[in-house]
Design a protein around this motif. Structure first.
Motif, mmCIF file in Angstrom:
data_model
loop_
_atom_site.group_PDB
_atom_site.id
_atom_site.type_symbol
_atom_site.label_atom_id
_atom_site.label_comp_id
_atom_site.label_asym_id
_atom_site.label_seq_id
_atom_site.Cartn_x
_atom_site.Cartn_y
_atom_site.Cartn_z
ATOM 1 N N VAL A 157 0.828 -1.197 0.000
ATOM 2 C CA VAL A 157 0.000 0.000 0.000
ATOM 3 C C VAL A 157 0.868 1.255 0.000
ATOM 4 C CG1 VAL A 157 -1.624 1.362 1.394
ATOM 5 C CG2 VAL A 157 -2.003 -1.089 1.065
ATOM 6 N N LEU A 158 1.921 1.261 0.808
ATOM 7 C CA LEU A 158 2.795 2.425 0.894
ATOM 8 C C LEU A 158 3.529 2.654 -0.425
ATOM 9 C CD1 LEU A 158 3.895 4.734 2.494
ATOM 10 C CD2 LEU A 158 5.473 3.179 3.636
ATOM 11 N N ALA A 159 3.943 1.580 -1.100
ATOM 12 C CA ALA A 159 4.581 1.727 -2.403
ATOM 13 C C ALA A 159 3.632 2.380 -3.401
ATOM 14 C CB ALA A 159 5.031 0.363 -2.922
ATOM 15 N N LEU A 160 2.354 2.019 -3.349
ATOM 16 C CA LEU A 160 1.373 2.636 -4.239
ATOM 17 C C LEU A 160 1.099 4.086 -3.843
ATOM 18 C CD1 LEU A 160 -1.085 -0.362 -4.652
ATOM 19 C CD2 LEU A 160 0.512 0.523 -6.354
ATOM 20 N N MET A 161 1.154 4.387 -2.554
ATOM 21 C CA MET A 161 1.064 5.779 -2.114
ATOM 22 C C MET A 161 2.222 6.582 -2.686
ATOM 23 S SD MET A 161 -0.016 5.159 1.891
ATOM 24 C CE MET A 161 0.431 6.821 2.410
ATOM 25 N N ALA A 162 3.416 5.957 -2.717
ATOM 26 C CA ALA A 162 4.596 6.642 -3.248
ATOM 27 C C ALA A 162 4.466 6.935 -4.732
ATOM 28 C CB ALA A 162 5.847 5.801 -2.990
ATOM 29 N N GLU A 163 3.672 6.136 -5.436
ATOM 30 C CA GLU A 163 3.426 6.405 -6.850
ATOM 31 C C GLU A 163 2.482 7.587 -7.047
ATOM 32 O OE1 GLU A 163 2.077 2.938 -8.901
ATOM 33 O OE2 GLU A 163 3.544 1.654 -7.890
ATOM 34 N N GLY A 164 1.848 8.029 -5.963
ATOM 35 C CA GLY A 164 0.921 9.139 -6.038
ATOM 36 C C GLY A 164 -0.531 8.722 -6.123
ATOM 37 N N ARG A 165 -0.833 7.453 -5.869
ATOM 38 C CA ARG A 165 -2.208 6.964 -5.978
ATOM 39 C C ARG A 165 -3.037 7.360 -4.761
ATOM 40 N NH1 ARG A 165 -2.721 2.732 -9.947
ATOM 41 N NH2 ARG A 165 -0.672 2.116 -10.760
ATOM 42 N N THR A 166 -4.298 7.649 -4.994
ATOM 43 C CA THR A 166 -5.244 7.914 -3.916
ATOM 44 C C THR A 166 -5.682 6.594 -3.282
ATOM 45 O OG1 THR A 166 -7.147 7.760 -5.400
ATOM 46 C CG2 THR A 166 -6.108 9.933 -5.143
ATOM 47 N N ASN A 167 -6.414 6.690 -2.178
ATOM 48 C CA ASN A 167 -6.949 5.469 -1.562
ATOM 49 C C ASN A 167 -7.821 4.700 -2.539
ATOM 50 O OD1 ASN A 167 -5.655 6.179 0.762
ATOM 51 N ND2 ASN A 167 -7.487 6.381 2.025
ATOM 52 N N ALA A 168 -8.633 5.427 -3.307
ATOM 53 C CA ALA A 168 -9.501 4.755 -4.276
ATOM 54 C C ALA A 168 -8.671 4.056 -5.351
ATOM 55 C CB ALA A 168 -10.459 5.762 -4.908
ATOM 56 N N GLY A 169 -7.593 4.712 -5.782
ATOM 57 C CA GLY A 169 -6.728 4.097 -6.781
ATOM 58 C C GLY A 169 -6.022 2.864 -6.252
ATOM 59 N N ILE A 170 -5.602 2.915 -4.983
ATOM 60 C CA ILE A 170 -4.965 1.755 -4.355
ATOM 61 C C ILE A 170 -5.963 0.613 -4.243
ATOM 62 C CG2 ILE A 170 -3.913 0.910 -2.215
ATOM 63 C CD1 ILE A 170 -2.817 3.766 -1.810
ATOM 64 N N ALA A 171 -7.184 0.944 -3.868
ATOM 65 C CA ALA A 171 -8.218 -0.089 -3.729
ATOM 66 C C ALA A 171 -8.454 -0.804 -5.060
ATOM 67 C CB ALA A 171 -9.512 0.538 -3.222
ATOM 68 N N ARG A 172 -8.508 -0.034 -6.144
ATOM 69 C CA ARG A 172 -8.721 -0.655 -7.456
ATOM 70 C C ARG A 172 -7.536 -1.531 -7.840
ATOM 71 N NH1 ARG A 172 -10.837 4.522 -8.575
ATOM 72 N NH2 ARG A 172 -8.841 5.168 -9.502
ATOM 73 N N LYS A 173 -6.333 -1.046 -7.569
ATOM 74 C CA LYS A 173 -5.129 -1.783 -7.947
ATOM 75 C C LYS A 173 -5.027 -3.105 -7.202
ATOM 76 C CE LYS A 173 -0.915 -2.122 -9.798
ATOM 77 N NZ LYS A 173 -0.684 -2.218 -11.258
ATOM 78 N N LEU A 174 -5.362 -3.108 -5.920
ATOM 79 C CA LEU A 174 -5.184 -4.293 -5.070
ATOM 80 C C LEU A 174 -6.472 -5.097 -4.891
ATOM 81 C CD1 LEU A 174 -2.863 -2.824 -2.282
ATOM 82 C CD2 LEU A 174 -2.211 -4.037 -4.367
ATOM 83 N N TRP A 175 -7.539 -4.676 -5.529
ATOM 84 C CA TRP A 175 -8.825 -5.370 -5.398
ATOM 85 C C TRP A 175 -9.263 -5.418 -3.933
ATOM 86 C CZ3 TRP A 175 -11.574 -6.867 -9.703
ATOM 87 C CH2 TRP A 175 -10.889 -6.833 -10.909
ATOM 88 N N LEU A 176 -9.187 -4.260 -3.276
ATOM 89 C CA LEU A 176 -9.614 -4.130 -1.893
ATOM 90 C C LEU A 176 -10.741 -3.116 -1.806
ATOM 91 C CD1 LEU A 176 -6.100 -3.839 -0.179
ATOM 92 C CD2 LEU A 176 -7.542 -5.897 -0.310
ATOM 93 N N SER A 177 -11.449 -3.117 -0.699
ATOM 94 C CA SER A 177 -12.462 -2.089 -0.472
ATOM 95 C C SER A 177 -11.778 -0.799 -0.032
ATOM 96 C CB SER A 177 -13.454 -2.538 0.596
ATOM 97 O OG SER A 177 -12.825 -2.580 1.873
ATOM 98 N N ASP A 178 -12.452 0.327 -0.249
ATOM 99 C CA ASP A 178 -11.904 1.604 0.193
ATOM 100 C C ASP A 178 -11.661 1.596 1.702
ATOM 101 O OD1 ASP A 178 -12.106 2.425 -2.411
ATOM 102 O OD2 ASP A 178 -13.748 3.845 -2.082
ATOM 103 N N ARG A 179 -12.573 0.983 2.439
ATOM 104 C CA ARG A 179 -12.452 0.944 3.892
ATOM 105 C C ARG A 179 -11.215 0.148 4.322
ATOM 106 N NH1 ARG A 179 -12.764 3.752 8.257
ATOM 107 N NH2 ARG A 179 -13.222 2.530 10.125
ATOM 108 N N THR A 180 -10.937 -0.950 3.630
ATOM 109 C CA THR A 180 -9.748 -1.746 3.961
ATOM 110 C C THR A 180 -8.477 -0.945 3.716
ATOM 111 O OG1 THR A 180 -10.880 -3.819 3.458
ATOM 112 C CG2 THR A 180 -8.477 -3.852 3.419
ATOM 113 N N VAL A 181 -8.444 -0.221 2.616
ATOM 114 C CA VAL A 181 -7.272 0.616 2.328
ATOM 115 C C VAL A 181 -7.120 1.692 3.393
ATOM 116 C CG1 VAL A 181 -6.256 2.257 0.693
ATOM 117 C CG2 VAL A 181 -7.349 0.177 -0.152
ATOM 118 N N GLU A 182 -8.215 2.298 3.802
ATOM 119 C CA GLU A 182 -8.145 3.310 4.856
ATOM 120 C C GLU A 182 -7.541 2.737 6.135
ATOM 121 O OE1 GLU A 182 -12.052 4.812 5.391
ATOM 122 O OE2 GLU A 182 -12.166 5.727 3.396
#
Length: 223
Positions: A157-182
């Motif tokens: 998750v932190l690596a994807l944050m470093a790419e500049g992705r939002t929580n929603a973008g991380i959720a889509r990338k990892l197939w997770l819910s927004d709440r799980t990413v939060e």
């Protein structure tokens, strides 16, 4: 945006300038070497500088060094390193200095709209890092003890944050819910002892902690 391009390849420089102009941006300056890049930025006060890592006069890391100089002189200037190579020492320092910063690899820019969005994000003070750059800068041997407290999923998750992705973008990338990413983001911030400031500021501090892991042991560039 008002943009300056630092690139020694005339074909790439002019092609990029045309692309940016067609997208509605104002290319206020172009430079073929590092000293000219610094002078052009000083003369034009752009919102964003797009810089190749390797530029004359030495054709080594002149562009990265010029970018670091510009960051010190103009802290609000957005800087995007656009190169074929991963340069570790100066790029980590650039990211750690705060403000808008991006590092994209020329051969891995596959979508023009994504590229233009990355430029807008950096000019607005955000980050845009190619996953390959993140992987090179954050090799396992370079991670500090504090990063070892993160779980494998939290590091992802932190690596994807470093790419500049939002929580929603991380959720889509990892197939997770927004709440799980939060929940993952909250856990990361807690483990890194980042407790003060607004959410955006805390995310930036987390990314900088990640990027700044033992910067003195830089990743060597390709020959």
């Amino acid at each position: 945006m008002r943009i300056v391009i630092g690139e020694d390849s005339v074909l790439f420089r002019e092609g990029l300038a045309r692309l940016l102009a067609d997208a509605g941006h104002d290319v206020v300056g172009k430079a073929a070497d590092a000293p000219a890049l610094i002078a052009t930025v000083r003369a034009t006060s752009p919102d964003l500088a797009i810089v190749d890592v390797r530029m004359p006069p030495d054709d080594t890391d002149d562009g990265a060094r010029a970018a670091r100089h510009l960051r010190e002189a103009f802290p609000e200037l957005g800087i995007v390193l656009l190169s074929q190579y991963v340069e570790a020492r100066h790029s980590v320092d650039l990211a750690a200095a705060g403000g808008g910063f991006g590092y994209l690899l020329k051969d891995r820019v596959f979508d023009v709209d994504d590229f233009l969005e990355s430029l807008r994000r950096v000019a607005a003070g955000g980050t845009a890092l190619d996953p390959a750059v993140v992987a090179r800068l954050l090799a396992p041997a370079q991670r500090t003890d504090v990063l070892r407290t993160l779980t494998p999923r939290e590091r992802e998750v932190l690596a994807l944050m470093a790419e500049g992705r939002t929580n929603a973008g991380i959720a889509r990338k990892l197939w997770l819910s927004d709440r799980t990413v939060e929940r993952h983001v909250s856990s990361i911030l807690a483990k890194l002892s980042i407790n003060d400031g607004d959410e955006d500021h805390r995310r930036v501090l987390a990314v900088l902690t990640y990027l700044g892991a033992q910067p003195g042991r830089g990743v060597p560039e390709p020959p």
